[in-house]
Structures are given as structure tokens and as C-alpha cells.
Motif scaffolding. Structure first.
Motif, PDB file in Angstrom:
ATOM      1  N   GLY A  17       0.968  -1.612   0.098  1.00 28.65           N
ATOM      2  CA  GLY A  17       0.456  -0.244  -0.325  1.00 28.65           C
ATOM      3  C   GLY A  17       0.786   1.175   0.141  1.00 28.65           C
ATOM      4  O   GLY A  17       1.775   1.407   1.212  1.00 28.65           O
ATOM      5  N   SER A  18       0.502   2.282  -1.036  1.00 27.23           N
ATOM      6  CA  SER A  18       1.278   3.649  -1.188  1.00 27.23           C
ATOM      7  C   SER A  18       0.776   4.270  -0.918  1.00 27.23           C
ATOM      8  O   SER A  18       1.156   5.757  -1.633  1.00 27.23           O
ATOM      9  CB  SER A  18       1.464   3.406  -2.392  1.00 27.23           C
ATOM     10  OG  SER A  18       2.551   4.175  -2.637  1.00 27.23           O
ATOM     11  N   GLY A  19      -0.462   4.808   0.202  1.00 25.72           N
ATOM     12  CA  GLY A  19      -1.499   5.563   0.826  1.00 25.72           C
ATOM     13  C   GLY A  19      -0.352   6.330   2.118  1.00 25.72           C
ATOM     14  O   GLY A  19       1.285   6.245   1.961  1.00 25.72           O
ATOM     15  N   ALA A 221      -3.059  -1.175   3.663  1.00 26.90           N
ATOM     16  CA  ALA A 221      -4.271  -1.442   2.204  1.00 26.90           C
ATOM     17  C   ALA A 221      -4.636  -0.352   2.329  1.00 26.90           C
ATOM     18  O   ALA A 221      -5.814  -1.262   1.769  1.00 26.90           O
ATOM     19  CB  ALA A 221      -4.165  -2.719   1.927  1.00 26.90           C
ATOM     20  N   GLY A 222      -4.834   0.780   3.392  1.00 22.79           N
ATOM     21  CA  GLY A 222      -5.966   1.002   3.909  1.00 22.79           C
ATOM     22  C   GLY A 222      -7.648   0.605   3.670  1.00 22.79           C
ATOM     23  O   GLY A 222      -7.333  -0.383   4.744  1.00 22.79           O
ATOM     24  N   ALA A 223      -8.217   1.002   2.839  1.00 20.46           N
ATOM     25  CA  ALA A 223      -9.907   0.038   3.627  1.00 20.46           C
ATOM     26  C   ALA A 223      -9.934  -1.142   2.652  1.00 20.46           C
ATOM     27  O   ALA A 223     -11.137  -1.541   2.758  1.00 20.46           O
ATOM     28  CB  ALA A 223     -10.765   1.201   3.055  1.00 20.46           C
ATOM     29  N   TRP A 351     -13.189   6.374   0.573  1.00 25.61           N
ATOM     30  CA  TRP A 351     -13.433   5.269   1.456  1.00 25.61           C
ATOM     31  C   TRP A 351     -12.616   5.476   2.561  1.00 25.61           C
ATOM     32  O   TRP A 351     -11.004   4.950   2.818  1.00 25.61           O
ATOM     33  CB  TRP A 351     -13.199   3.729   0.938  1.00 25.61           C
ATOM     34  CG  TRP A 351     -14.244   3.410  -0.073  1.00 25.61           C
ATOM     35  CD1 TRP A 351     -14.273   4.453  -1.132  1.00 25.61           C
ATOM     36  CD2 TRP A 351     -14.997   2.871   0.142  1.00 25.61           C
ATOM     37  NE1 TRP A 351     -15.121   3.371  -1.970  1.00 25.61           N
ATOM     38  CE2 TRP A 351     -16.236   3.153  -1.076  1.00 25.61           C
ATOM     39  CE3 TRP A 351     -16.321   2.160   1.176  1.00 25.61           C
ATOM     40  CZ2 TRP A 351     -17.340   2.403  -0.891  1.00 25.61           C
ATOM     41  CZ3 TRP A 351     -17.270   1.899   1.367  1.00 25.61           C
ATOM     42  CH2 TRP A 351     -17.366   1.490  -0.275  1.00 25.61           C
ATOM     43  N   TYR A 352     -12.982   5.135   3.973  1.00 20.15           N
ATOM     44  CA  TYR A 352     -12.949   5.309   5.003  1.00 20.15           C
ATOM     45  C   TYR A 352     -11.890   3.582   5.610  1.00 20.15           C
ATOM     46  O   TYR A 352     -12.784   3.014   5.461  1.00 20.15           O
ATOM     47  CB  TYR A 352     -13.300   6.208   6.744  1.00 20.15           C
ATOM     48  CG  TYR A 352     -13.016   7.346   5.885  1.00 20.15           C
ATOM     49  CD1 TYR A 352     -12.644   8.392   5.411  1.00 20.15           C
ATOM     50  CD2 TYR A 352     -14.092   7.969   7.352  1.00 20.15           C
ATOM     51  CE1 TYR A 352     -13.574  10.105   5.402  1.00 20.15           C
ATOM     52  CE2 TYR A 352     -14.757   9.379   7.702  1.00 20.15           C
ATOM     53  CZ  TYR A 352     -13.885  10.660   6.226  1.00 20.15           C
ATOM     54  OH  TYR A 352     -14.419  12.144   6.522  1.00 20.15           O
ATOM     55  N   THR A 353     -11.444   3.675   6.575  1.00 17.59           N
ATOM     56  CA  THR A 353     -11.245   2.314   6.795  1.00 17.59           C
ATOM     57  C   THR A 353     -11.408   2.741   8.657  1.00 17.59           C
ATOM     58  O   THR A 353     -10.540   3.293   8.912  1.00 17.59           O
ATOM     59  CB  THR A 353      -9.538   2.046   7.085  1.00 17.59           C
ATOM     60  OG1 THR A 353      -8.645   2.586   5.448  1.00 17.59           O
ATOM     61  CG2 THR A 353      -9.069   1.265   7.491  1.00 17.59           C
ATOM     62  N   ALA A 374      -0.170  -0.848   9.400  1.00 17.96           N
ATOM     63  CA  ALA A 374      -0.631  -0.429   9.449  1.00 17.96           C
ATOM     64  C   ALA A 374      -2.149   0.376   9.656  1.00 17.96           C
ATOM     65  O   ALA A 374      -1.760   1.123   7.670  1.00 17.96           O
ATOM     66  CB  ALA A 374       1.023   0.783   9.572  1.00 17.96           C
ATOM     67  N   THR A 375      -3.063   0.606   9.710  1.00 16.11           N
ATOM     68  CA  THR A 375      -3.994   1.002   8.968  1.00 16.11           C
ATOM     69  C   THR A 375      -4.892   1.722   9.592  1.00 16.11           C
ATOM     70  O   THR A 375      -4.706   2.109  11.258  1.00 16.11           O
ATOM     71  CB  THR A 375      -4.839  -0.143   8.364  1.00 16.11           C
ATOM     72  OG1 THR A 375      -5.217   0.800   7.558  1.00 16.11           O
ATOM     73  CG2 THR A 375      -4.856  -1.150   9.046  1.00 16.11           C
ATOM     74  N   GLY A 376      -5.613   2.119   9.814  1.00 20.20           N
ATOM     75  CA  GLY A 376      -7.256   2.355  10.791  1.00 20.20           C
ATOM     76  C   GLY A 376      -7.534   3.839  10.598  1.00 20.20           C
ATOM     77  O   GLY A 376      -7.290   4.716  11.314  1.00 20.20           O
ATOM     78  N   GLY A 377      -7.347   4.344   9.340  1.00 18.57           N
ATOM     79  CA  GLY A 377      -7.032   6.149   9.416  1.00 18.57           C
ATOM     80  C   GLY A 377      -7.952   6.985   9.811  1.00 18.57           C
ATOM     81  O   GLY A 377      -8.287   7.612  10.067  1.00 18.57           O
ATOM     82  N   ALA A 378      -9.241   5.855  10.042  1.00 22.24           N
ATOM     83  CA  ALA A 378     -10.928   7.117   9.790  1.00 22.24           C
ATOM     84  C   ALA A 378     -10.969   7.896   9.357  1.00 22.24           C
ATOM     85  O   ALA A 378     -11.691   8.760  10.512  1.00 22.24           O
ATOM     86  CB  ALA A 378     -10.936   6.193  11.734  1.00 22.24           C
ATOM     87  N   GLY A 379     -10.716   8.391   8.809  1.00 24.57           N
ATOM     88  CA  GLY A 379     -11.170   9.689   7.960  1.00 24.57           C
ATOM     89  C   GLY A 379      -9.911  10.799   8.785  1.00 24.57           C
ATOM     90  O   GLY A 379     -10.977  12.115   8.656  1.00 24.57           O
ATOM     91  N   HIS A 380      -9.199  10.640   9.175  1.00 25.91           N
ATOM     92  CA  HIS A 380      -8.044  11.493   9.605  1.00 25.91           C
ATOM     93  C   HIS A 380      -6.883  11.638   9.749  1.00 25.91           C
ATOM     94  O   HIS A 380      -6.350  12.081  10.668  1.00 25.91           O
ATOM     95  CB  HIS A 380      -9.221  11.530  11.559  1.00 25.91           C
ATOM     96  CG  HIS A 380      -8.429  10.653  12.161  1.00 25.91           C
ATOM     97  ND1 HIS A 380      -7.782  11.031  13.238  1.00 25.91           N
ATOM     98  CD2 HIS A 380      -9.117   9.680  12.351  1.00 25.91           C
ATOM     99  CE1 HIS A 380      -6.774   9.673  14.112  1.00 25.91           C
ATOM    100  NE2 HIS A 380      -8.685   9.446  13.128  1.00 25.91           N
ATOM    101  N   ALA A 381      -6.326  10.836   9.228  1.00 21.02           N
ATOM    102  CA  ALA A 381      -4.690  10.606   9.456  1.00 21.02           C
ATOM    103  C   ALA A 381      -4.030  11.501   8.063  1.00 21.02           C
ATOM    104  O   ALA A 381      -2.294  12.024   8.273  1.00 21.02           O
ATOM    105  CB  ALA A 381      -4.883   9.250   8.555  1.00 21.02           C
ATOM    106  N   PHE A 382      -4.465  12.158   6.900  1.00 18.18           N
ATOM    107  CA  PHE A 382      -3.968  12.448   6.325  1.00 18.18           C
ATOM    108  C   PHE A 382      -3.408  13.530   7.128  1.00 18.18           C
ATOM    109  O   PHE A 382      -1.982  13.683   6.515  1.00 18.18           O
ATOM    110  CB  PHE A 382      -4.662  13.067   5.064  1.00 18.18           C
ATOM    111  CG  PHE A 382      -3.722  13.657   4.116  1.00 18.18           C
ATOM    112  CD1 PHE A 382      -3.446  13.111   2.615  1.00 18.18           C
ATOM    113  CD2 PHE A 382      -3.166  15.002   4.459  1.00 18.18           C
ATOM    114  CE1 PHE A 382      -3.109  13.346   2.084  1.00 18.18           C
ATOM    115  CE2 PHE A 382      -2.335  14.847   2.920  1.00 18.18           C
ATOM    116  CZ  PHE A 382      -1.848  14.440   2.234  1.00 18.18           C
TER     117      PHE A 382
END
Ligand SMILES: Cc1cc2nc3c(=O)[nH]c(=O)nc-3n(C[C@H](O)[C@H](O)[C@H](O)COP(=O)(O)OP(=O)(O)OC[C@H]3O[C@@H](n4cnc5c(N)ncnc54)[C@H](O)[C@@H]3O)c2cc1C
Length: 445
Positions: A17-19, A221-223, A351-353, A374-382
Motif C-alpha cells: 500500500g502506497s497511501g 492497504a487502507g480500506a 473510503w475511510y478505514t 499500519a492502517t485504520g486512518g478513520a477519516g483523519h490520518a492525512f
């Protein structure tokens, strides 16, 4: 909780995952002398920048305005980088106005208390929709604007695609990483030794499969992560509404220096425009997309049902369901009536995770050696792009930051998704299923 694992420096690391999570980790690994002899491979299913990745968009809010003190602290650190050395030309500090319709929205006062505790003198409390209208330069006001809240002039927004491209350029300059474009179909799990040794990949241009092996696999891999690992009760994909309106140069000039307006009672928000596009979106509970897949970890291939992204790559004619379009139109009718009937330039489901508490999941897997998630950005990780890679590498080394212990680690139990409380920041409707909303949309056309 994940059991502590020995932290010998791996001779090879595969990042999936390259996010935000994957690319930032790769950058930090490349710069960290402990990993100077480690072979680093980054695989993504799409060429960079991933057209349907959550990290690629015109804009993302950058704020230290959090109800949770650890995230307020880390976001403050990230902002020091955004303002100086990290992709600075892509960061714009035009303020953030966080509002609510009434006192039932508890996130706003908690967030205000946290930013005040950080010592900023750039916060103004707003006690009426007229205040909000004046600060945000709105044509209209309540209920779309909200009635109470505050503006933090120390917050801003970043051009998400621009800053991801900047970071990718920095990584490429280091010449340490092998980039692979291919879809991971499965983790390589040895169930006898409970070890992950890399991933099986499908070559995107042929039907052939091959493997990428590594001492340590970092799944970011994000969502899509729940398609590669059983995360039921831990993380899930929710689709969020995004629409973009074409605007004139004059309209852009009028709007671009005002703060972002984020109404947490409805979840609806509007980020200052750029490139003559105005983005309106909903930070909501989102749409689920229940999908039945073979159990990603089970050799016998039993089926499980999990919510996974469904994007414009899966269906090029995809647009936001009518329900979502209407909610953004209603918001515009209230705050900027002159824009409310203008056709959208485009709309998108992003898509949020999501996780149970809105906390990230940055942890070794409790069962499989050689696997880190390493994931679970839940709409606020950027906003954490400048610092999250270093935090992830610290966790890989077994040094989870003190204030994130118990937040980022693998949860002790799986909790049914309908019982998740989130972080209290979401507004709008609950319980929507994407296919049902699409069916309602189609029947109305
Ligand atoms: C609509 C929206 C608005 C947001 N607004 C904000 C905001 O204002 N401020 C903020 O801070 N954050 C915001 N966020 C959150 C932030 O953008 C995300 O938390 C972050 O981008 C997630 O990064 P990621 O690396 O987890 O996911 P992604 O960027 O999606 O990266 C995951 C990558 O994994 C790849 N992948 C998936 N499956 C496979 C596979 N099988 N094989 C190979 N590769 C694979 C994908 O192609 C993708 O490139 C927002 C998110 C969305 C969706």
C-alpha cells in the motif's frame, strides 16, 4: 493485545500500500540508519498516485483540533513540518471553523479545550450563526453553518495529491526502494509456524501470480486491508460523499482565503477552493459495502462477509448516491445559495478505514510473526503525513509512543461494528448500505 516481538532489524521489508501509511513508512525506513542494510519493497495495486486511494484528492484538512489530547499533540508536531520543510507549497493555513447545531455535539467543546491548552492565541469562540457566517464569508447561514463553535486560525488544509507526489519524489531520490505495481491476492502465511513471509501477487497485465518475500511485511492497504486479513470487529471500510463544483476565478478569489467550514452536527464541510473547483464533503458514518470473500487467512477458504471499497476503478460511471448528493445540495442552499443548483463537475465515494474508537491500528499482529499492520486512518490520518512514518517505525521497533499505548495496539477484543462508538466527530445518517442507496438512486432516474 499484541505480544511484544523481538525487534531484530529485518533484512527485508515488504510494504503493501502506497497511501499515507505505506509511503510515509517507506520514507522513514529509508532515512533511519538502523535500516540502512534492509531491502525495502513497496507494492501497490495501482500506479502512483492511486486514483481511488484515500490519500489522493484535491484537499485534506490539517488541524490540531482534536477531542483526544494525543492526536492534538501529534498533529501540532505535524503542522510544524507542514509550515517549514514538508511539502510547504502544498499547505495553506487559512483556518478551520468547527461548528455544531447545539450542545449535543460534544466533540466541539472538547476540541476547543485541547487547542486552548496547546497555548494558541489564534482561536476565536463563535456564539451565533452570524459569527460563523462572517468568519467563513458565507452568503447564508443556519442551519448549514451551525450555531456555535470556534475558528482556529492555526489550522489549514493541504493539497493531498500534491503533497503525496512531493513525498514520492523524496522517496525516489533516496534510491533505496523497489516499487512494484501488482495486486496482492494473499499474505503468505505458514500456519504451522504462524509466520508471514511476504505476499502472493497477481501481475496486473497477465493472469500469472508470483510472490514477494520479506522478513517483515507491513500491511498498509487502507480500506482494502480487510480483504487481506480478518479485521472483523477491528476495522472496516465506509464510503464517504465527495462532490466538486466548478467555480469562476472571481468566486475562487472570494472564497479561497476563508477558513474551512466543518459542521460536526451534520458532518458536512466545505474546504476553500483550488484550481477552480470547490469541494463539499460529509465526514459521516458513511456507506458500508458488505462483500463476501474467501476468508483471507483460512487455507480451507471459508467465506466471510466484510465491507470493502467499491470505487470508480471498479465502476467508471460510479457517482455519489442521490441521498448524498441531496445532502450536499441542501448544505449549499443554506450557506451559499448562489452555488446550490450548479451541476457538479464530478462526485466520488472515498473510503475511510474505520475503527471502533477512531484510533489508528499500528501494531504487530498478535498471532503471526513477521506481520505488522499500519492502517485504520478513520477519516483523519492525512494531516499526519509528515510524522506518521516515524511513529510507525517507532512502533515497529517496539517503542509505541507513551500516549498512544492502548490506542494503536491490536485491540484485546473484537467488538461488533454496530456497537462501535467512534471518536464522536461524525454527523449525518447512520446504517446506510451502498448497494441500497445506489438502487434507490437508479429507481429515481
Ligand atoms: C473523503 C475523505 C476525506 C478525508 N479528509 C481528511 C481530512 O480532511 N484530514 C485528514 O487528516 N484526513 C482525512 N481523510 C483521511 C485520510 O485521507 C486517510 O486516513 C488516509 O489517506 C489513509 O491512508 P491509507 O494509506 O490508509 O490508505 P490509502 O491512501 O487508500 O492507501 C492504501 C493503498 O493500498 C493499496 N492497496 C489496496 N489493496 C491492495 C492490494 N490488494 N494489493 C496492493 N495494493 C493494495 C491501494 O491501491 C492504496 O494505494 C479523509 C479520507 C477520505 C476518504
Amino acid at each position: 493485545m499484541a505480544s511484544p516481538q523481538p525487534v531484530d532489524i529485518p533484512s527485508s521489508i515488504l510494504i503493501i500500500g502506497s497511501g499515507v501509511f505505506g509511503l510515509a513508512t517507506v520514507y522513514s525506513l529509508c532515512k533511519n540508519p538502523l535500516f540502512k542494510d534492509t531491502r525495502i519493497t513497496l507494492v501497490d495495486r495501482q500506479p502512483f498516485p492511486t486514483p481511488d486511494g484515500s490519500s489522493i484528492d484535491s484537499s485534506r484538512i490539517v488541524r490540531a483540533d482534536y477531542a483526544s489530547p494525543p492526536y492534538a499533540r501529534l498533529a501540532t508536531l505535524a503542522q510544524t513540518h507542514w509550515r517549514t520543510t514538508f511539502a510547504p507549497s502544498y499547505y495553506h493555513e487559512t483556518g478551520l471553523c468547527i461548528t455544531a447545531s447545539g450542545p449535543e455535539q460534544k466533540y466541539v467543546p472538547s476540541s476547543l479545550a485541547n487547542v486552548q491548552a496547546l497555548g494558541t492565541d489564534r482561536v476565536e469562540v463563535l456564539t451565533s450563526s452570524d459569527d460563523i457566517r462572517r468568519i467563513c464569508g458565507l452568503e447564508g447561514g443556519a442551519p448549514g453553518s451551525g450555531n456555535t463553535g470556534y475558528v482556529n486560525w492555526s489550522s489549514g488544509w493541504a493539497d493531498a495529491e500534491g503533497s503525496m507526489r512531493w513525498l514520492r519524489g523524496e522517496v525516489e531520490k533516496l534510491k533505496r526502494v523497489e516499487f512494484v505495481t501488482a495486486t496482492v491476492s494473499q499474505l503468505l502465511i505458514d500456519h504451522t509456524t504462524q509466520t508471514v513471509s511476504g505476499a502472493r501477487i497477481k501481475n496486473n497485465s497477465s493472469t500469472s501470480t508470483t510472490t514477494l518475500t520479506a522478513d517483515l511485511t507491513i500491511l498498509a492497504a487502507g480500506a482494502w486491508t480487510p480483504s487481506l486479513l480478518d479485521l472483523r470487529g477491528i476495522a472496516t471500510a465506509t464510503g464517504q460523499v465527495l462532490v466538486y463544483l466548478p467555480i469562476s476565478a472571481t468566486e475562487q478569489t472570494a472564497l479561497q482565503s476563508h477558513p474551512t467550514l466543518l459542521n460536526l452536527s451534520t458532518g458536512l464541510f466545505m474546504i476553500p477552493p483550488s484550481n477552480r473547483l470547490l469541494k463539499v464533503a460529509r465526514h459521516g458514518h458513511g456507506y458500508t459495502n458488505p462483500t463476501t470473500i474467501p476468508h483471507p487467512e483460512s487455507p480451507s477458504g471459508d467465506a466471510i462477509t466484510v465491507s470493502l471499497p467499491y470505487t470508480h476503478i471498479d465502476n467508471p460511471s460510479q457517482s455519489v448516491p442521490l441521498e448524498g448528493q441531496r445532502s450536499t445540495r441542501t448544505f449549499l442552499e443554506q450557506i451559499h445559495p448562489s452555488l446550490a443548483t450548479r451541476p457538479f463537475a464530478k462526485s466520488r465515494i472515498c473510503w475511510y478505514t474505520d475503527t471502533r474508537s477512531g484510533d489508528f491500528l499500528i501494531s504487530y499482529h498478535p498471532q503471526y510473526k513477521g506481520l505488522f499492520v499500519a492502517t485504520g486512518g478513520a477519516g483523519h490520518a492525512f494531516k499526519f503525513l509528515p510524522v506518521i512514518g516515524d511513529s510507525i517505525v517507532e512502533c515497529v521497533l517496539g517503542r509505541t509512543p507513551e500516549d498512544f499505548k492502548g490506542k494503536w495496539e491490536w485491540p484485546a477484543e473484537r467488538v461488533p461494528e454496530e456497537s462501535w462508538e467512534g471518536d464522536g466527530s461524525r454527523g449525518g445518517p447512520v446504517g446506510m448500505v451502498l448497494s441500497e442507496e445506489i438502487a434507490k438512486t437508479t429507481s429515481k432516474l
